[in-house]
Design an enzyme around this catalytic site. Sequence first.
Site, mmCIF file in Angstrom:
data_model
loop_
_atom_site.group_PDB
_atom_site.id
_atom_site.type_symbol
_atom_site.label_atom_id
_atom_site.label_comp_id
_atom_site.label_asym_id
_atom_site.label_seq_id
_atom_site.Cartn_x
_atom_site.Cartn_y
_atom_site.Cartn_z
ATOM 1 N N GLU A 295 0.891 -1.168 0.000
ATOM 2 C CA GLU A 295 0.000 0.000 0.000
ATOM 3 C C GLU A 295 0.919 1.204 0.000
ATOM 4 O OE1 GLU A 295 -1.557 3.330 1.137
ATOM 5 O OE2 GLU A 295 -1.531 2.283 3.066
ATOM 6 N N CYS A 329 -1.875 8.368 4.078
ATOM 7 C CA CYS A 329 -1.930 8.088 2.640
ATOM 8 C C CYS A 329 -3.324 8.341 2.094
ATOM 9 C CB CYS A 329 -1.475 6.667 2.350
ATOM 10 S SG CYS A 329 -2.150 5.436 3.471
#
Length: 548
Positions: A295, A329
Amino acid sequence: MSIGVTRFPAPVNEPVRSYAPGMPERESLMAALSRQQGETIEVPLIIGGREVRTGRFAEARVPHDRHHVLAKVHQAGEAEALAAVEAARCAKVEWMNMPASDRGAIFLRAADLLAGPWRDRINAATMLNQSKTCHQAEIDAACELIDFFRFNVSYLERIEAQVQPDVSPRGTWNRVECRPLEGFVYAVTPFNFTSIAGNLPHAPALMGNTVVWKPSPHSLLSNYHVMRLFEEAGLPPGVINFVPGNAEDVTRVVLAQHDFAGLHYTGSTAVFRTLWRQVADRLDQYREFPRLVGETGGKDFLVAHESADAEAVIAGMIRGAFEFQGQKCSALSRAYLPESMWSAMRDHLIARIRAIPVGDVADFDNFMGAVIHGDAFERCKHYIAQARSAAAGSILAGGRCDDTRGWFVEPTLVETADPLSPTMCEEVFGPILTVFIYEDGRFEDTLSLCDSTSPYALTGAVFATDRRAIALATERLRFAAGNYYINDKPTGAVVGQQPFGGARASGTNDKAGSALNLSRWMSPRTIKENFDPPRDYRMPYMGAEGTI
């Protein structure tokens, strides 16, 4: 590895404590903060259950008080990385043969310890070492990590049940064994979420793998406490090996091993691509094709339709962009607003951003702390200076940076007439939100612009009350975000409710917080047993010729 008739407790999401004035948990957390602020501890490596001290140190500092050292952390080099790999090898057979019910019980105990006596310790370390407010630490280091432990154990049970064959004809028995990977897993974890730092080594381990864990150099204190939590919960030596150190040295050793079986990574897109290339260059030397789960970055968006509730948009923008200084993020980084809404909300939004309190997170009145380190501070300064000098843009709120005591960056709002300006396209990872104002009636065109602007596809949000607009946006932005929100900020995914991950340049979209991620850490074996095997090779269609 079979779970058999074991039934784990049904998971529920851990309640979030408010830490409101007068609440006992507030006083308890403040006491833990005071204790940790008053000491400087020495953090060893933990390899094969042993403390390893190298005499080469890194310092764990307080971002909002950057001269304050919380811990001196021993650093691994190539020799220690190799020792960690060997410890993982030695622990593998016993660990993978431990019944899944016992492996699950270890992490359920870790969840209860974290929900109880370890909560203040790990929350306080997260606040101090990562400059998180009490709320941001609570939803991360406590609640989300507890949820990972509890829900993943439940997912393990579900996977075991779902993969079993539906049919075994009379005389045969068909079954599937949920084996671990044939080798060890390398977990490389980020600074911004203690929960991710705990989940990346834990998820493969739960499935029977052993792990070499390299934590971020900027969250070493909280990550060390998580490792100690694993030990207190009963994790056997060598199952997870805690190896802080130089990333290049540790990675060079790990990726050179014949039995490297998987990478569990969260961090920058550039680093993940580099690791992927390094693995690809070594494919011929590995026992099996390694599993790469990552990720990575994001350039997360908010698109508002003319029908949207302006107050909801303002709240979503502020919380989505500025909680934890935009160092998620999933943090909102670019917004597309219609002219009519912008003219009505502009001044109100600016005033609210200017009123956001920023400072020491031990002061519970503050909404924001400092960015994580000097490089992050300089990166934010660069983008602010770029926006300030751009002909098509202007800074409407914030824009000041001060590293006198800590790495503080004001929450900053940029307006641009260029939808392809750097702060609309590039990941900043700081408290900088850029808005682009589109003409009323150009919603559909704006959706296309949003979809094509960024290489990332992690999170995004659409605000509207017109259902036709919601349906259109949902269809046009299908591949623009792996986590997509309607009338909500694009942050705050909850384990068991919104499995997290994105595609394109945002990663492999293996959805942490779901069975999808756990399934990546097993290598199933199908077993067919025949209780009465045939004793003649010939088939009925062959007739009687050639009778033995």
